[in-house]
Design an enzyme around this catalytic site. Sequence first.
Site, PDB file in Angstrom:
ATOM      1  N   SER A   1     -21.371  47.815  51.211  1.00  0.00           N
ATOM      2  CA  SER A   1     -19.958  47.759  51.586  1.00  0.00           C
ATOM      3  C   SER A   1     -19.118  47.675  50.311  1.00  0.00           C
ATOM      4  CB  SER A   1     -19.698  46.580  52.531  1.00  0.00           C
ATOM      5  OG  SER A   1     -18.381  46.622  53.044  1.00  0.00           O
ATOM      6  N   THR A   2     -18.339  46.629  50.131  1.00  0.00           N
ATOM      7  CA  THR A   2     -17.462  46.515  48.971  1.00  0.00           C
ATOM      8  C   THR A   2     -18.254  46.595  47.678  1.00  0.00           C
ATOM      9  OG1 THR A   2     -16.093  45.022  50.293  1.00  0.00           O
ATOM     10  CG2 THR A   2     -15.623  45.146  47.936  1.00  0.00           C
TER      11      THR A   2
ATOM     12  N   HIS B   1     -19.985  51.269  54.181  1.00  0.00           N
ATOM     13  CA  HIS B   1     -18.780  51.059  54.978  1.00  0.00           C
ATOM     14  C   HIS B   1     -17.617  51.859  54.387  1.00  0.00           C
ATOM     15  CE1 HIS B   1     -20.329  46.845  56.399  1.00  0.00           C
ATOM     16  NE2 HIS B   1     -20.854  47.841  57.097  1.00  0.00           N
TER      17      HIS B   1
ATOM     18  N   MET C   1     -19.039  42.565  51.498  1.00  0.00           N
ATOM     19  CA  MET C   1     -18.473  41.364  52.110  1.00  0.00           C
ATOM     20  C   MET C   1     -19.004  41.209  53.535  1.00  0.00           C
ATOM     21  SD  MET C   1     -14.389  40.550  52.535  1.00  0.00           S
ATOM     22  CE  MET C   1     -14.173  40.868  50.792  1.00  0.00           C
TER      23      MET C   1
ATOM     24  N   ASP D   1     -22.930  41.994  57.756  1.00  0.00           N
ATOM     25  CA  ASP D   1     -23.521  43.171  58.384  1.00  0.00           C
ATOM     26  C   ASP D   1     -24.781  43.581  57.626  1.00  0.00           C
ATOM     27  OD1 ASP D   1     -23.721  45.305  60.188  1.00  0.00           O
ATOM     28  OD2 ASP D   1     -22.613  46.664  58.853  1.00  0.00           O
TER      29      ASP D   1
END
Length: 244
Positions: free
Chosen positions: A67-68, A93, A186, A189
């Site tokens: 993600s991030t 993501h 973050m 997930d």
Amino acid sequence: MTYSGLAAQLSARAAPAASTSHPSGSVQASLLERMDSAKLNADAIMPAPNPSQRIPPTARVIAIGSSTGGTQALEVILPKLKKTCAGIVIVQHMPEKYTTSFANRLNSLCEIEVREARSHDRVEAGLALIAPGGRHLVLRRNGMQYFVDVLQGPMINRHRPSVDLLFRSVACAAGRNGVGYILTGMGDDGAKGLKEMLEMGAKTFAQNESSCVVFGMPKEAISQGATRDILPLDQIAASISQFR
């Protein structure tokens, strides 16, 4: 309903319209949908893996969730891989309209082929398939070969695509033939799905704190006992390369 039946039903649904044709509208629409959605888990789309299920030895499948900070991490990892590496499925993501250009950029940097996934794509050596923004990516097995499905469906952990759902599908379809990597990001997930992979005999890894932009997803996976192997970013490509 079986997973295959559900996959067909979800794939047939129309995609939600973006609030504007400009990519920034997709980002805003995605954020609003995430804020308004219930936090569903992967059970909403796919049953949990069955530990008594026997899965024959096959080629390895590498599953990556991020993600991030993940776009930068993938730009470090994928260009180091050779065409002989195992097939790779990735959830990063990202909102709609961004993943095609991201995959194309990675493809221009890599020896392996990198592209946005399409339903029924075969997972094969030297190929990395990235989940389209706004769609889930799941793995399925047909005989001794692996394919992917791209699904609409509800948000899982307030994400679509969801790392948890991808990892669960790899646990169910590949079992000990799977290898999972959870990277910077973050939230949580992917933590549960990575643990399901481990419980089905897969090898699992997490990116270490010092090389993460956000040590959220890996930290949660480690705390849940989803992996005991923690690697810095600059060692992940070498780790992937050992699996065939």
